[in-house]
Design a protein around this motif. Structure first.
Motif, short mmCIF file in Angstrom:
data_model
loop_
_atom_site.label_atom_id
_atom_site.label_comp_id
_atom_site.label_asym_id
_atom_site.label_seq_id
_atom_site.Cartn_x
_atom_site.Cartn_y
_atom_site.Cartn_z
N UNK A 73 48.18 38.97 48.76
CA UNK A 73 47.08 40.06 48.65
C UNK A 73 45.86 39.68 49.04
N UNK A 74 45.25 40.40 50.05
CA UNK A 74 43.97 40.31 50.74
C UNK A 74 43.06 41.10 49.90
N UNK A 75 42.01 40.54 49.30
CA UNK A 75 41.00 41.47 48.72
C UNK A 75 39.37 40.83 48.86
N UNK A 76 38.70 41.71 49.75
CA UNK A 76 37.46 41.27 49.94
C UNK A 76 36.62 42.06 48.73
N UNK A 77 37.08 43.46 48.39
CA UNK A 77 36.06 44.09 47.43
C UNK A 77 36.81 45.20 46.78
N UNK A 78 36.83 45.29 45.53
CA UNK A 78 37.30 46.54 44.74
C UNK A 78 36.27 47.13 44.10
N UNK A 79 36.54 48.47 44.03
CA UNK A 79 35.88 49.28 43.01
C UNK A 79 36.72 49.72 42.13
N UNK A 80 36.36 49.52 40.76
CA UNK A 80 36.95 49.79 39.42
C UNK A 80 36.32 50.58 38.56
N UNK A 81 37.08 51.93 38.45
CA UNK A 81 36.27 52.69 37.46
C UNK A 81 36.91 52.80 36.01
N UNK A 131 32.05 58.80 24.71
CA UNK A 131 32.81 57.95 25.62
C UNK A 131 32.11 58.24 27.04
N UNK A 132 32.21 57.22 28.05
CA UNK A 132 31.29 57.05 29.13
C UNK A 132 32.38 56.74 30.23
N UNK A 133 32.31 57.54 31.35
CA UNK A 133 32.78 56.73 32.60
C UNK A 133 31.85 55.77 33.25
N UNK A 134 32.35 54.70 33.75
CA UNK A 134 31.65 53.65 34.24
C UNK A 134 32.37 53.03 35.54
N UNK A 135 31.84 52.55 36.43
CA UNK A 135 32.46 51.81 37.61
C UNK A 135 31.58 50.72 38.06
N UNK A 136 32.50 49.68 38.42
CA UNK A 136 31.89 48.44 38.86
C UNK A 136 32.47 48.19 40.38
N UNK A 137 31.81 47.52 41.23
CA UNK A 137 32.47 46.62 42.40
C UNK A 137 32.78 45.36 41.89
N UNK A 138 33.83 44.72 42.57
CA UNK A 138 34.06 43.55 42.49
C UNK A 138 34.22 42.99 43.74
N UNK A 139 33.41 41.68 44.02
CA UNK A 139 33.45 41.23 45.56
C UNK A 139 34.23 39.79 45.34
N UNK A 140 35.25 39.64 46.48
CA UNK A 140 35.80 38.41 46.45
C UNK A 140 35.83 37.57 47.48
N UNK A 141 35.01 37.98 48.54
CA UNK A 141 35.07 37.57 49.82
C UNK A 141 36.44 37.77 50.67
N UNK A 142 36.81 36.95 51.56
CA UNK A 142 37.81 37.25 52.27
C UNK A 142 39.03 36.55 51.65
#
Length: 149
Positions: A73-81, A131-142
């Motif tokens: 799997x190639x991951x640079x960036x994930x946005x997770x909510x 209860x609260x919605x929350x989101x974060x980005x996760x950076x992995x480079x290439x």
């Protein structure tokens, strides 16, 4: 003597009536229930955002320590909510983007391992955890993990 007998009789009658309880008609008990608030609030509708004990940097450290990129799997960036529940647990994990089931399952696995967060707070007439919605980005480079042969 008649006066003494009359006085004792009056006292006896008075004490007899005084000992009788006057009972109110039977009433059904009033049950007080707190309204359950299962609404998921956005950051604009609460007073205090949920937070990870130690701050977001500690959460990122926890996430990157436990997250294992699935093979091939190639991951640079994930946005997770996700939702931070009233008890601080995380639920309703959504990985935004088309990364497939393996990545979504791994993100969900790691977030379920997360120590409890401090829940968001809403001030109405009282201060309450929500209860609260929350989101974060996760950076992995290439980052690409090779497939095992």
């Amino acid at each position: 003597m008649k006066k003494i007998i009359l006085f004792i009789a009056i006292l006896s009658i008075q004490s007899t009536f005084a000992q009788q309880e006057i009972l109110a008609p039977a009433e059904s008990p009033t049950i007080v229930t707190e309204e359950v608030d299962n609404h998921t609030y956005s950051r604009d509708n609460i007073n205090v955002m949920p937070r990870f004990t130690g701050g977001v940097e500690k959460f990122y450290q926890f996430f990157y320590t436990n997250f294992k990129i699935p093979e091939g799997v190639s991951i640079e960036r994930l946005y997770v909510s996700f939702t931070v529940e009233k008890d601080g647990s995380l639920s309703n994990v959504v990985v935004n983007g088309n990364f497939g089931a393996a990545v979504t399952n791994e993100v969900t696995r790691v977030l379920k391992l997360s120590p409890k967060w401090i829940p968001g707070k809403k001030y109405d007439h009282t201060i309450k955890d929500v209860r609260c919605a929350f989101a974060l980005p996760f950076e992995f480079g290439n980052t690409v993990t090779p497939k095992k042969k």
